[in-house]
Design a protein around this motif. Structure first.
Motif, PDB file in Angstrom:
ATOM      1  N   ILE A  39      82.262 -27.904  60.966  1.00 15.22           N
ATOM      2  CA  ILE A  39      82.308 -26.512  61.426  1.00 15.22           C
ATOM      3  C   ILE A  39      83.115 -26.441  62.710  1.00 15.22           C
ATOM      4  O   ILE A  39      82.859 -27.189  63.665  1.00 15.22           O
ATOM      5  N   GLN A  40      84.097 -25.561  62.733  1.00 11.54           N
ATOM      6  CA  GLN A  40      84.917 -25.355  63.931  1.00 11.54           C
ATOM      7  C   GLN A  40      84.322 -24.208  64.752  1.00 11.54           C
ATOM      8  O   GLN A  40      84.044 -23.135  64.224  1.00 11.54           O
ATOM      9  N   GLY A  41      84.121 -24.466  66.043  1.00 11.15           N
ATOM     10  CA  GLY A  41      83.576 -23.430  66.915  1.00 11.15           C
ATOM     11  C   GLY A  41      84.391 -23.308  68.187  1.00 11.15           C
ATOM     12  O   GLY A  41      85.202 -24.189  68.518  1.00 11.15           O
ATOM     13  N   TRP A  85      75.938 -34.360  66.570  1.00 12.44           N
ATOM     14  CA  TRP A  85      76.898 -33.774  65.635  1.00 12.44           C
ATOM     15  C   TRP A  85      78.093 -33.161  66.361  1.00 12.44           C
ATOM     16  O   TRP A  85      79.083 -32.798  65.734  1.00 12.44           O
ATOM     17  N   PHE A  86      77.978 -33.020  67.671  1.00 12.39           N
ATOM     18  CA  PHE A  86      78.971 -32.306  68.475  1.00 12.39           C
ATOM     19  C   PHE A  86      80.178 -33.204  68.746  1.00 12.39           C
ATOM     20  O   PHE A  86      80.039 -34.348  69.164  1.00 12.39           O
ATOM     21  N   ASP A  87      81.362 -32.664  68.519  1.00  9.04           N
ATOM     22  CA  ASP A  87      82.604 -33.378  68.818  1.00  9.04           C
ATOM     23  C   ASP A  87      83.496 -32.446  69.621  1.00  9.04           C
ATOM     24  O   ASP A  87      84.048 -31.477  69.100  1.00  9.04           O
ATOM     25  N   GLY A  88      83.582 -32.719  70.916  1.00 12.69           N
ATOM     26  CA  GLY A  88      84.394 -31.892  71.791  1.00 12.69           C
ATOM     27  C   GLY A  88      84.622 -32.611  73.105  1.00 12.69           C
ATOM     28  O   GLY A  88      83.880 -33.529  73.457  1.00 12.69           O
ATOM     29  N   SER A  89      85.641 -32.203  73.834  1.00 13.95           N
ATOM     30  CA  SER A  89      85.985 -32.851  75.095  1.00 13.95           C
ATOM     31  C   SER A  89      85.062 -32.342  76.195  1.00 13.95           C
ATOM     32  O   SER A  89      85.009 -31.143  76.464  1.00 13.95           O
ATOM     33  N   LEU A  90      84.308 -33.255  76.813  1.00 19.84           N
ATOM     34  CA  LEU A  90      83.436 -32.898  77.936  1.00 19.84           C
ATOM     35  C   LEU A  90      84.185 -33.208  79.222  1.00 19.84           C
ATOM     36  O   LEU A  90      84.123 -34.307  79.764  1.00 19.84           O
ATOM     37  N   SER A 102      90.115 -20.815  75.517  1.00 19.53           N
ATOM     38  CA  SER A 102      89.249 -21.074  74.365  1.00 19.53           C
ATOM     39  C   SER A 102      88.891 -22.557  74.349  1.00 19.53           C
ATOM     40  O   SER A 102      89.773 -23.409  74.136  1.00 19.53           O
ATOM     41  N   TYR A 103      87.610 -22.837  74.569  1.00 20.00           N
ATOM     42  CA  TYR A 103      87.109 -24.210  74.485  1.00 20.00           C
ATOM     43  C   TYR A 103      86.690 -24.452  73.039  1.00 20.00           C
ATOM     44  O   TYR A 103      85.778 -23.808  72.528  1.00 20.00           O
ATOM     45  N   ARG A 104      87.378 -25.378  72.362  1.00 14.23           N
ATOM     46  CA  ARG A 104      87.144 -25.603  70.940  1.00 14.23           C
ATOM     47  C   ARG A 104      86.402 -26.913  70.709  1.00 14.23           C
ATOM     48  O   ARG A 104      86.596 -27.890  71.439  1.00 14.23           O
ATOM     49  N   PHE A 105      85.566 -26.915  69.675  1.00 19.80           N
ATOM     50  CA  PHE A 105      84.769 -28.085  69.348  1.00 19.80           C
ATOM     51  C   PHE A 105      84.488 -28.088  67.850  1.00 19.80           C
ATOM     52  O   PHE A 105      84.743 -27.102  67.142  1.00 19.80           O
ATOM     53  N   THR A 106      83.962 -29.216  67.377  1.00 20.97           N
ATOM     54  CA  THR A 106      83.588 -29.357  65.974  1.00 20.97           C
ATOM     55  C   THR A 106      82.131 -29.780  65.877  1.00 20.97           C
ATOM     56  O   THR A 106      81.659 -30.594  66.679  1.00 20.97           O
ATOM     57  N   ILE A 107      81.408 -29.208  64.930  1.00 23.40           N
ATOM     58  CA  ILE A 107      80.055 -29.661  64.592  1.00 23.40           C
ATOM     59  C   ILE A 107      80.132 -30.351  63.238  1.00 23.40           C
ATOM     60  O   ILE A 107      80.527 -29.736  62.241  1.00 23.40           O
TER      61      ILE A 107
END
Length: 260
Positions: A39-41, A85-90, A102-107
């Protein structure tokens, strides 16, 4: 002076007039998918100020209980966590004046077909530039930092039937206003958006009072307290009908109410 965090979280209406950076697409993000789905968020930020602002991103758990308030934690977890499950740059990000970002991430929902229910974690966004004291009510100090708690909620696979229970109905007499406190428990595996309706009848069976709450999220396996102001009811004995509504499914209970 200690730093004070002004936390803006889940489902609350907040006046952000004096916030330098605002979240423009909401503080609660709800997604749905089946096992194995990616899922793209995104969280959209806007720097309202005329100065650069530094924002940082981190993850936390939201721990719920029927016995106390929700807490955020970096050390505790729970059975319905989606943090892994979270995949995003911290990272830290500098926003220029009036910049939208827009801060984008993937679940990544695991491929396990047995997974089912609502899972969640929190994306914490810290605004590092302090808010000026003269722009804040209640004398919050110069070291105040703004923190947003963004709820990332994922429903996995097919929904359960609605299963709500009235755990407690009581009058709060600790304030000048008379409030009816209703504790609702969500007994299934999925989060529910619950609205309560109250109808009050006098000794002759006449409907003399009605009130409806705003819809609130009740997490699976946990409770939520709803407050209904009944100060305008005079002293007396009443019969009440309480109805909880979620997904257009209705659960009701009769309550005897004595106001003295």
């Amino acid at each position: 002076m200690k730093k004070t965090y002004l936390i803006i979280a889940l489902f609350l209406f907040v006046n952000l007039t004096y916030s330098s950076v605002v979240v423009t697409n909401g503080l609660t993000h709800i997604y749905s998918g089946i096992s194995g789905t990616q899922i793209q968020g995104e969280v959209i930020l806007l720097n309202n100020s005329d100065e650069q602002q530094t924002v940082s991103f981190s993850l936390q758990e939201a721990i719920f209980s029927c016995l106390g308030d929700r807490t955020f934690s970096t050390t505790q977890s729970h059975l319905k966590s989606s943090l892994n499950w979270f995949d995003g740059s911290l990272m830290d990000k500098i926003l220029n004046p009036k910049e939208q970002y827009s801060y984008r991430f993937t679940i990544n929902i695991p491929k396990d077909q047995a997974i089912r229910g609502t899972f969640w974690n929190m994306l914490m966004i810290d605004i590092d530039k302090p808010i000026k004291k003269e722009k804040l009510a209640h004398n919050i100090g110069l070291n105040t930092k703004m923190r947003y708690a963004i709820a990332l909620i994922t429903n996995v696979n097919s929904l359960d039937e609605v299963s709500l229970d009235f755990q407690k109905v009581d009058i709060d007499k600790t304030t000048d206003n008379k409030n009816l406190i209703v504790k609702i428990a969500n007994q299934n595996s999925f989060i529910e958006g619950v609205k309560l309706s109250l109808e009050v009848y006098d000794s002759e069976g006449k409907n003399i009072f009605q009130k409806t709450t705003i819809r609130g999220l009740v997490f699976p396996g946990f409770c939520k307290d709803y407050t209904i102001n009944i100060s305008e009811l005079p002293k007396g004995n009443y019969t009440c009908l309480l109805v909880a509504d979620s997904r257009e499914k209705f659960v009701g209970t009769n309550v005897s109410l004595a106001i003295d």
